[in-house]
Design a protein around this motif. Sequence first.
Motif, mmCIF file in Angstrom:
data_model
loop_
_atom_site.group_PDB
_atom_site.id
_atom_site.type_symbol
_atom_site.label_atom_id
_atom_site.label_comp_id
_atom_site.label_asym_id
_atom_site.label_seq_id
_atom_site.Cartn_x
_atom_site.Cartn_y
_atom_site.Cartn_z
ATOM 1 N N SER A 54 0.907 -1.357 -0.214
ATOM 2 C CA SER A 54 0.314 -0.200 -0.257
ATOM 3 C C SER A 54 0.683 1.403 -0.128
ATOM 4 O O SER A 54 0.338 2.525 0.058
ATOM 5 C CB SER A 54 -1.168 -0.285 1.209
ATOM 6 N N THR A 55 2.481 1.043 0.347
ATOM 7 C CA THR A 55 3.089 2.239 -0.147
ATOM 8 C C THR A 55 3.218 1.824 -1.744
ATOM 9 O O THR A 55 4.298 0.623 -1.675
ATOM 10 C CB THR A 55 3.844 2.511 1.604
ATOM 11 N N TRP A 56 4.145 3.173 -2.194
ATOM 12 C CA TRP A 56 4.889 2.948 -2.845
ATOM 13 C C TRP A 56 6.380 4.102 -3.612
ATOM 14 O O TRP A 56 6.709 4.867 -2.624
ATOM 15 C CB TRP A 56 4.213 2.386 -4.665
ATOM 16 N N TRP A 57 7.218 3.481 -4.300
ATOM 17 C CA TRP A 57 7.786 4.781 -5.080
ATOM 18 C C TRP A 57 7.418 4.883 -6.931
ATOM 19 O O TRP A 57 7.201 4.227 -6.730
ATOM 20 C CB TRP A 57 9.209 3.810 -5.489
ATOM 21 N N SER A 58 7.251 6.314 -6.932
ATOM 22 C CA SER A 58 6.662 7.286 -8.000
ATOM 23 C C SER A 58 8.123 7.941 -8.950
ATOM 24 O O SER A 58 8.562 8.748 -7.820
ATOM 25 C CB SER A 58 5.869 8.039 -7.426
ATOM 26 N N PRO A 59 8.718 7.501 -9.681
ATOM 27 C CA PRO A 59 9.522 8.535 -10.623
ATOM 28 C C PRO A 59 9.001 10.354 -10.628
ATOM 29 O O PRO A 59 8.054 10.706 -10.431
ATOM 30 C CB PRO A 59 9.940 8.585 -11.668
ATOM 31 N N ALA A 60 9.846 11.064 -10.821
ATOM 32 C CA ALA A 60 9.439 12.756 -10.411
ATOM 33 C C ALA A 60 8.643 13.050 -11.910
ATOM 34 O O ALA A 60 8.155 13.658 -11.988
ATOM 35 C CB ALA A 60 10.850 13.512 -10.227
ATOM 36 N N GLY A 61 8.582 12.047 -13.126
ATOM 37 C CA GLY A 61 8.179 11.846 -13.828
ATOM 38 C C GLY A 61 7.124 11.248 -14.573
ATOM 39 O O GLY A 61 7.316 9.669 -13.641
ATOM 40 N N SER A 62 7.352 10.424 -15.658
ATOM 41 C CA SER A 62 6.733 9.391 -15.931
ATOM 42 C C SER A 62 7.955 8.262 -16.266
ATOM 43 O O SER A 62 7.259 7.129 -16.969
ATOM 44 C CB SER A 62 5.706 9.613 -17.862
ATOM 45 N N THR A 63 9.151 8.298 -16.265
ATOM 46 C CA THR A 63 10.382 7.405 -16.422
ATOM 47 C C THR A 63 10.989 7.375 -15.197
ATOM 48 O O THR A 63 11.130 8.787 -14.782
ATOM 49 C CB THR A 63 10.829 7.577 -18.000
ATOM 50 N N GLY A 64 12.010 6.809 -15.215
ATOM 51 C CA GLY A 64 12.726 6.606 -13.789
ATOM 52 C C GLY A 64 12.998 5.106 -13.397
ATOM 53 O O GLY A 64 12.921 4.358 -14.102
ATOM 54 N N PRO A 124 3.840 6.003 -13.466
ATOM 55 C CA PRO A 124 3.942 4.815 -12.553
ATOM 56 C C PRO A 124 3.935 5.122 -11.519
ATOM 57 O O PRO A 124 5.065 5.604 -10.682
ATOM 58 C CB PRO A 124 5.688 4.590 -13.768
ATOM 59 N N ARG A 125 3.760 3.160 -10.485
ATOM 60 C CA ARG A 125 4.276 3.460 -9.387
ATOM 61 C C ARG A 125 4.985 2.203 -9.100
ATOM 62 O O ARG A 125 4.027 0.682 -9.491
ATOM 63 C CB ARG A 125 2.694 3.865 -8.394
ATOM 64 N N VAL A 126 5.263 2.047 -7.919
ATOM 65 C CA VAL A 126 6.331 0.812 -8.030
ATOM 66 C C VAL A 126 5.628 0.213 -6.411
ATOM 67 O O VAL A 126 6.461 1.294 -5.533
ATOM 68 C CB VAL A 126 7.702 0.284 -8.184
ATOM 69 N N GLY A 127 4.546 -0.664 -5.880
ATOM 70 C CA GLY A 127 4.370 -0.738 -4.448
ATOM 71 C C GLY A 127 6.029 -1.854 -4.533
ATOM 72 O O GLY A 127 6.220 -1.444 -2.834
ATOM 73 N N GLU A 128 6.263 -3.199 -4.759
ATOM 74 C CA GLU A 128 7.289 -4.064 -3.910
ATOM 75 C C GLU A 128 7.584 -3.936 -5.682
ATOM 76 O O GLU A 128 7.245 -4.426 -6.439
ATOM 77 C CB GLU A 128 6.554 -4.782 -3.291
ATOM 78 N N PHE A 129 9.271 -4.277 -4.730
ATOM 79 C CA PHE A 129 11.040 -4.715 -6.256
ATOM 80 C C PHE A 129 11.394 -5.764 -5.311
ATOM 81 O O PHE A 129 11.812 -5.582 -4.349
ATOM 82 C CB PHE A 129 11.053 -3.639 -6.330
ATOM 83 N N GLU A 130 10.651 -6.866 -5.675
ATOM 84 C CA GLU A 130 11.075 -8.537 -5.214
ATOM 85 C C GLU A 130 11.766 -9.268 -5.284
ATOM 86 O O GLU A 130 11.724 -8.778 -6.321
ATOM 87 C CB GLU A 130 10.007 -9.124 -4.648
#
Length: 517
Positions: A426-436, A507-513
């Motif tokens: 339920s928490t995530w990382w997003s880049p400052a733009g549309s790519t990253g 984009p949002r990445v919740g988990e990078f397993e």
Amino acid sequence: MRRADARRLPAALATVTVGVAAGVALQSPRPAAAVGAATGYATQNGGTTGGAGGQTVRASTGTAIHAALCGRASSSTPITIEVTGTINHGNTSKVSGSSCNTADGVIELKQISNVTIIGVGSGAVFDQLGIHLRDSSNIIIQNVTVRNVKKSGSPTSNGGDAIGMESTVRNVWVDHVTLEASGGESEGYDGLFDMKDNTQYVTLSYSVLRNSGRGGLIGSSESDLSNGFVTFHHNLYENIDSRTPLLRGGIAHIYNNHYVSLHESGINSRAGARAKVENNYFRNSKDVLGTFYTSERGYWQVSGNTFDNVTWSSAGSENYPAGPNPTSNTTVSIPYAYRLDAASCVPDVVRQTAGANTGLRVSDGSCSPQTPPPTTPPPSTAPPTTAPPTTPPPTSGTNLSLGAGADGSSKAGGTSYGNVRDGDNSTWWSPAGSTGSISIKWGSATRVSRVVIREPSGTQGSIGSWQLVNHDTGAVLASGSGAGAITFSATALSKITFKINSSSGTPRVGEFETYAS
């Protein structure tokens, strides 16, 4: 052939640095690899799908191509080899293995099946290095350039053929390739596209063949009559002495090709061969259709062709031109569906579609070039708030990201790099733009073979195309689109990076397993 044309220009040579791990990087499996689908006779006899459904490998050297073939579980395990850069004698060596039979100085597709070779990136050039198929089936070659392959002089490769097939070859689709030489036989070159000794169900489409004494043949001699069922469509033959192609026995379907500056002869049907020749455009050429250099006659069915400034020689004991007013002397039944462009628009359609690095464009049969549909579904472009939730992929083993470090190229306000390794989707990382890019890192080398990228609930579909990169070496481990599970060859590394190259919105990445297996 009999002479070389002084107007032909030599192709420039290039050098390349061998990539990491012999220039090979593993990609994620895909349900289909080549762009578009096979056409013509390659659709018969069970069809031609190449490496569809198998692993995808990236190669930047000839040795890496051989290694990919030799690394399969068996000689028939499907594989797609994405080729980038220049492949030459300096980076092409024999590799041994139970699933391959390779050789130095030639790309050897011998005693194998279910393989796709496709050029990607800024282009793939096989420089002075031929591609040889022998005792093989279900092969696709797409979007590559093969140039200046010699049978005499130095260096030599593949008997001087750019692409050569022999000895029980079945179901080959060669598409959007550029095959070129810099002269004729006296300069050391042979054929651009040769088939012999029981080669059948082949299609050559949307390709350029130029600056050569010999375009190609079906059958190596008047007694080699076991070849056939070959389609040639939407190709450009330019500045060729003869053999566009030479047919010895068998059946060929030749339509919507553009022929320019054929100096001695063109389609040479002989030794009982039968060719259906329709809606082609012949310009500034000589003896573009007939039986030449033999008394063993061949046959043709003609319709809809345009002859623009074509000259014809007189008939003789070994010279039987079809013109100046070509008429049919046989009929050929075609077993597959196809759509004909009008001959009048063939030069323009072929100009826009044929050859490597032209965007893999094709014709729709109404003189309108277009980009073919992708063979895999594109990522969703629906707004994140309306995308339906999906079930996260199953996992097994220990998630190595828990307790590891994390960093990235940028982060949007209110997000954190650490959110992708906290076990909370339920928490995530997003880049400052549309790519990253976002990375997981460890204090020492850690063995990883599987990654799972999870998007937070309600935002599925925002991630577009991506690459998974070994940050230690820069090698691309896998590429694809959308979130989910990614598998690749087990690799020891201290940092792994998920690089988002496109997205719909933010984009949002919740988990990078990450997992060892």
